[in-house]
Write an enzyme that holds these catalytic residues in place. Structure first.
Site, PDB file in Angstrom:
ATOM      1  N   LYS A  75       0.825  -1.214   0.000  1.00 53.91           N
ATOM      2  CA  LYS A  75       0.000   0.000   0.000  1.00 53.91           C
ATOM      3  C   LYS A  75       0.853   1.254   0.000  1.00 53.91           C
ATOM      4  O   LYS A  75       0.461   2.264  -0.582  1.00 53.91           O
ATOM      5  CB  LYS A  75      -0.957   0.003   1.198  1.00 53.91           C
ATOM      6  CG  LYS A  75      -2.111  -0.952   1.007  1.00 53.91           C
ATOM      7  CD  LYS A  75      -3.300  -0.595   1.866  1.00 53.91           C
ATOM      8  CE  LYS A  75      -4.463  -1.522   1.584  1.00 53.91           C
ATOM      9  NZ  LYS A  75      -5.554  -1.396   2.549  1.00 53.91           N
ATOM     10  N   LYS A  84      -3.958 -11.423  -6.779  1.00 58.19           N
ATOM     11  CA  LYS A  84      -5.257 -11.661  -6.130  1.00 58.19           C
ATOM     12  C   LYS A  84      -6.321 -10.700  -6.679  1.00 58.19           C
ATOM     13  O   LYS A  84      -5.995  -9.588  -7.100  1.00 58.19           O
ATOM     14  CB  LYS A  84      -5.143 -11.571  -4.604  1.00 58.19           C
ATOM     15  CG  LYS A  84      -5.059 -10.189  -4.084  1.00 58.19           C
ATOM     16  CD  LYS A  84      -5.390 -10.084  -2.596  1.00 58.19           C
ATOM     17  CE  LYS A  84      -5.451  -8.600  -2.308  1.00 58.19           C
ATOM     18  NZ  LYS A  84      -5.763  -8.126  -1.051  1.00 58.19           N
ATOM     19  N   LYS A 107     -10.502  -5.154  -5.080  1.00 57.99           N
ATOM     20  CA  LYS A 107     -11.477  -4.123  -5.423  1.00 57.99           C
ATOM     21  C   LYS A 107     -10.805  -2.846  -5.911  1.00 57.99           C
ATOM     22  O   LYS A 107     -11.444  -1.985  -6.494  1.00 57.99           O
ATOM     23  CB  LYS A 107     -12.425  -3.850  -4.243  1.00 57.99           C
ATOM     24  CG  LYS A 107     -11.771  -3.582  -2.913  1.00 57.99           C
ATOM     25  CD  LYS A 107     -12.786  -3.585  -1.773  1.00 57.99           C
ATOM     26  CE  LYS A 107     -12.101  -3.734  -0.426  1.00 57.99           C
ATOM     27  NZ  LYS A 107     -12.967  -4.129   0.646  1.00 57.99           N
TER      28      LYS A 107
HETATM   29  P1  TYM Z   1     -10.488  -6.277   3.416  1.00 58.82           P
HETATM   30  O1  TYM Z   1     -11.552  -5.285   3.630  1.00 58.82           O
HETATM   31  O2  TYM Z   1      -9.365  -5.941   2.471  1.00 58.82           O
HETATM   32  O3  TYM Z   1     -11.119  -7.635   2.914  1.00 58.82           O
HETATM   33  C1  TYM Z   1     -12.194  -8.255   3.596  1.00 58.82           C
HETATM   34  C2  TYM Z   1     -12.011  -9.758   3.583  1.00 58.82           C
HETATM   35  O4  TYM Z   1     -11.966 -10.252   2.236  1.00 58.82           O
HETATM   36  C3  TYM Z   1     -10.832 -11.095   2.084  1.00 58.82           C
HETATM   37  N1  TYM Z   1     -10.355 -11.000   0.700  1.00 58.82           N
HETATM   38  C4  TYM Z   1     -10.156 -12.060  -0.107  1.00 58.82           C
HETATM   39  N2  TYM Z   1     -10.322 -13.376   0.112  1.00 58.82           N
HETATM   40  C5  TYM Z   1     -10.048 -14.215  -0.917  1.00 58.82           C
HETATM   41  N3  TYM Z   1      -9.610 -13.788  -2.126  1.00 58.82           N
HETATM   42  C6  TYM Z   1      -9.427 -12.477  -2.403  1.00 58.82           C
HETATM   43  N4  TYM Z   1      -9.019 -12.068  -3.588  1.00 58.82           N
HETATM   44  C7  TYM Z   1      -9.711 -11.537  -1.344  1.00 58.82           C
HETATM   45  N5  TYM Z   1      -9.651 -10.192  -1.244  1.00 58.82           N
HETATM   46  C8  TYM Z   1     -10.045  -9.876   0.000  1.00 58.82           C
HETATM   47  C9  TYM Z   1      -9.814 -10.540   3.068  1.00 58.82           C
HETATM   48  O5  TYM Z   1      -8.825 -11.501   3.380  1.00 58.82           O
HETATM   49  C10 TYM Z   1     -10.696 -10.197   4.244  1.00 58.82           C
HETATM   50  O6  TYM Z   1     -10.935 -11.337   5.048  1.00 58.82           O
HETATM   51  N6  TYM Z   1      -7.895  -5.613   7.622  1.00 58.82           N
HETATM   52  C11 TYM Z   1      -9.007  -6.300   7.016  1.00 58.82           C
HETATM   53  C12 TYM Z   1     -10.337  -5.980   7.661  1.00 58.82           C
HETATM   54  C13 TYM Z   1     -10.352  -6.153   9.141  1.00 58.82           C
HETATM   55  C14 TYM Z   1     -10.378  -7.371   9.864  1.00 58.82           C
HETATM   56  C15 TYM Z   1     -10.418  -7.001  11.245  1.00 58.82           C
HETATM   57  C16 TYM Z   1     -10.387  -8.709   9.499  1.00 58.82           C
HETATM   58  C17 TYM Z   1     -10.368  -5.137  10.038  1.00 58.82           C
HETATM   59  N7  TYM Z   1     -10.414  -5.638  11.321  1.00 58.82           N
HETATM   60  C18 TYM Z   1     -10.437  -7.970  12.239  1.00 58.82           C
HETATM   61  C19 TYM Z   1     -10.414  -9.660  10.514  1.00 58.82           C
HETATM   62  C20 TYM Z   1     -10.432  -9.291  11.878  1.00 58.82           C
HETATM   63  C21 TYM Z   1      -9.092  -5.911   5.559  1.00 58.82           C
HETATM   64  O7  TYM Z   1      -8.546  -4.928   5.147  1.00 58.82           O
HETATM   65  O8  TYM Z   1      -9.879  -6.739   4.810  1.00 58.82           O
END
Ligand code: TYM
Length: 332
Positions: free
Chosen positions: A115, A197, A200
């Site tokens: 990032k 991967k 979005k």
């Molecule tokens: P975020 O918002 O980027 O993504 C949300 C969830 O989607 C999963 N994900 C994927 N899984 C499979 N294939 C993909 N291409 C893919 N892209 C995204 C992510 O692994 C995630 O589970 N920091 C986290 C959000 C968060 C969080 C937490 C998660 C904040 N607090 C506490 C768990 C526990 C994040 O940025 O996810």
């Protein structure tokens, strides 16, 4: 609630949620709502501002994300759904955890490296310490299980390390959580560059399927999915990432094993594979889209779910903050 396993996860309300978010996380969040679990799911809006956001858009995205979680099957009668910023305990605990996390650990986070390369003009301190806020999200609820996609594994491991370190230094305070990362589907790949991967923030919209994409758009994106030129349908992540990604998506949406999946496509060409996968995805997403339209139109309902959710979350979170503050030496 005593004997139930606590499940917690979060999702950032930035951009359009994708099939990756759905398969890697949200779909499992819904499935994990069982007799022996108590699930807490948050819209991680505090995390979103580690990258510059337009406040009007952020307001809309976080509301839509909450409505989408409900549409995807998170049931507020059984689980807690809340907005991270409605529960100030997240930032309260995060400070204490910041003082128990090393710069070296944070510098090794691959998401920070990625990032900061992408947002060179805004490498802010929040972007650097973001995994600590995520650790606070998790540890506040004495969480047993954290359902996430593969890209969050490193952050989850850091949360575990911080919990263990704090417990060793100050006495038992936090439950050390386990990850729940699906083997197949933990990493859904871009339809255009299957070695990356699905994301979005991909500037090429053909790389990702958005949960809210029209059926025709979904079908078209799958039709254009990059495969390879040997024409054989088999699961081989190394040599056939595009085809393997399509097979993984199919296997998840149909509940079939990988062997059954590959068998289903014996003798088929890539064209048929793409159409069949698209059909399976459309079939599951359409009812979610319909529910999203109904739920998001009901502002009062969503507001009530979120305020009940925040209240319930605060009741749980306050206990952990008091404990951690007391252990640190901060008494009333
Ligand atoms: P975020 O918002 O980027 O993504 C949300 C969830 O989607 C999963 N994900 C994927 N899984 C499979 N294939 C993909 N291409 C893919 N892209 C995204 C992510 O692994 C995630 O589970 N920091 C986290 C959000 C968060 C969080 C937490 C998660 C904040 N607090 C506490 C768990 C526990 C994040 O940025 O996810």
């Amino acid at each position: 609630m005593e004997n139930k396993k606590i499940v917690l996860s979060g999702i950032q309300p930035t951009g359009t949620p994708t099939l990756g978010n759905y398969v890697g996380a949200v779909r499992n969040w819904a499935l994990l709502q069982k007799e022996d679990t108590f699930c807490c799911y948050c819209v991680a809006d505090l995390h979103a501002i580690t990258v510059r956001q337009n406040p009007t858009e952020l307001r809309k995205f976080r509301y839509n994300m909450a409505a989408l979680l409900l549409a995807a099957g998170i049931d507020p009668e059984r689980s807690i759904v809340f907005m991270q910023s409605h529960v100030p305990e997240h930032t309260q605990l995060s400070w204490v955890l910041n003082c128990n996390t090393y710069m070296g650990e944070l510098s090794r986070m691959t998401q920070f490296k990625d990032k900061s390369a992408k947002h060179e003009d805004n490498i802010n301190a929040g972007l650097f310490t973001y995994p600590v806020l995520m650790a606070a999200d998790i540890l506040l609820y004495q969480t047993d299980l954290v359902p996430v996609g593969h890209d969050q594994k490193q952050h989850l491991e850091l949360a575990r390390d911080i919990a263990i370190r704090f417990n060793n230094a100050f006495g038992e305070t936090f439950k050390v959580p386990e990850g729940f990362i699906p083997g197949t589907g933990g990493r859904i790949m871009s339809l255009q560059e299957p070695e990356k991967k699905m994301s979005k923030s991909d500037p090429n919209p053909n790389g990702f399927v958005a949960i809210m994409d029209d059926p025709a758009v979904i079908r078209n994106k799958f039709k254009r999915a990059v495969t390879d030129c040997d024409g054989e349908i088999r699961y081989d992540l190394q040599n056939k990432p595009g085809v393997s990604n399509l097979l993984a998506i199919y296997s998840i949406f149909t509940g079939k094993s990988m062997d059954e999946t590959v068998n289903d496509f014996k003798g088929s060409g890539y064209g048929a594979l793409k159409t069949t996968v698209a059909d399976a995805v459309v079939e599951e997403l359409m009812p979610i889209q319909q529910r999203f339209r109904e739920i998001s139109a009901d502002k009062e309902y969503v507001a009530k779910v979120l305020s009940d959710g925040a209240e319930a979350a605060r009741r749980m979170a306050r206990k952990t903050v008091s404990k951690a503050y007391h252990k640190t030496g901060f008494d009333k």
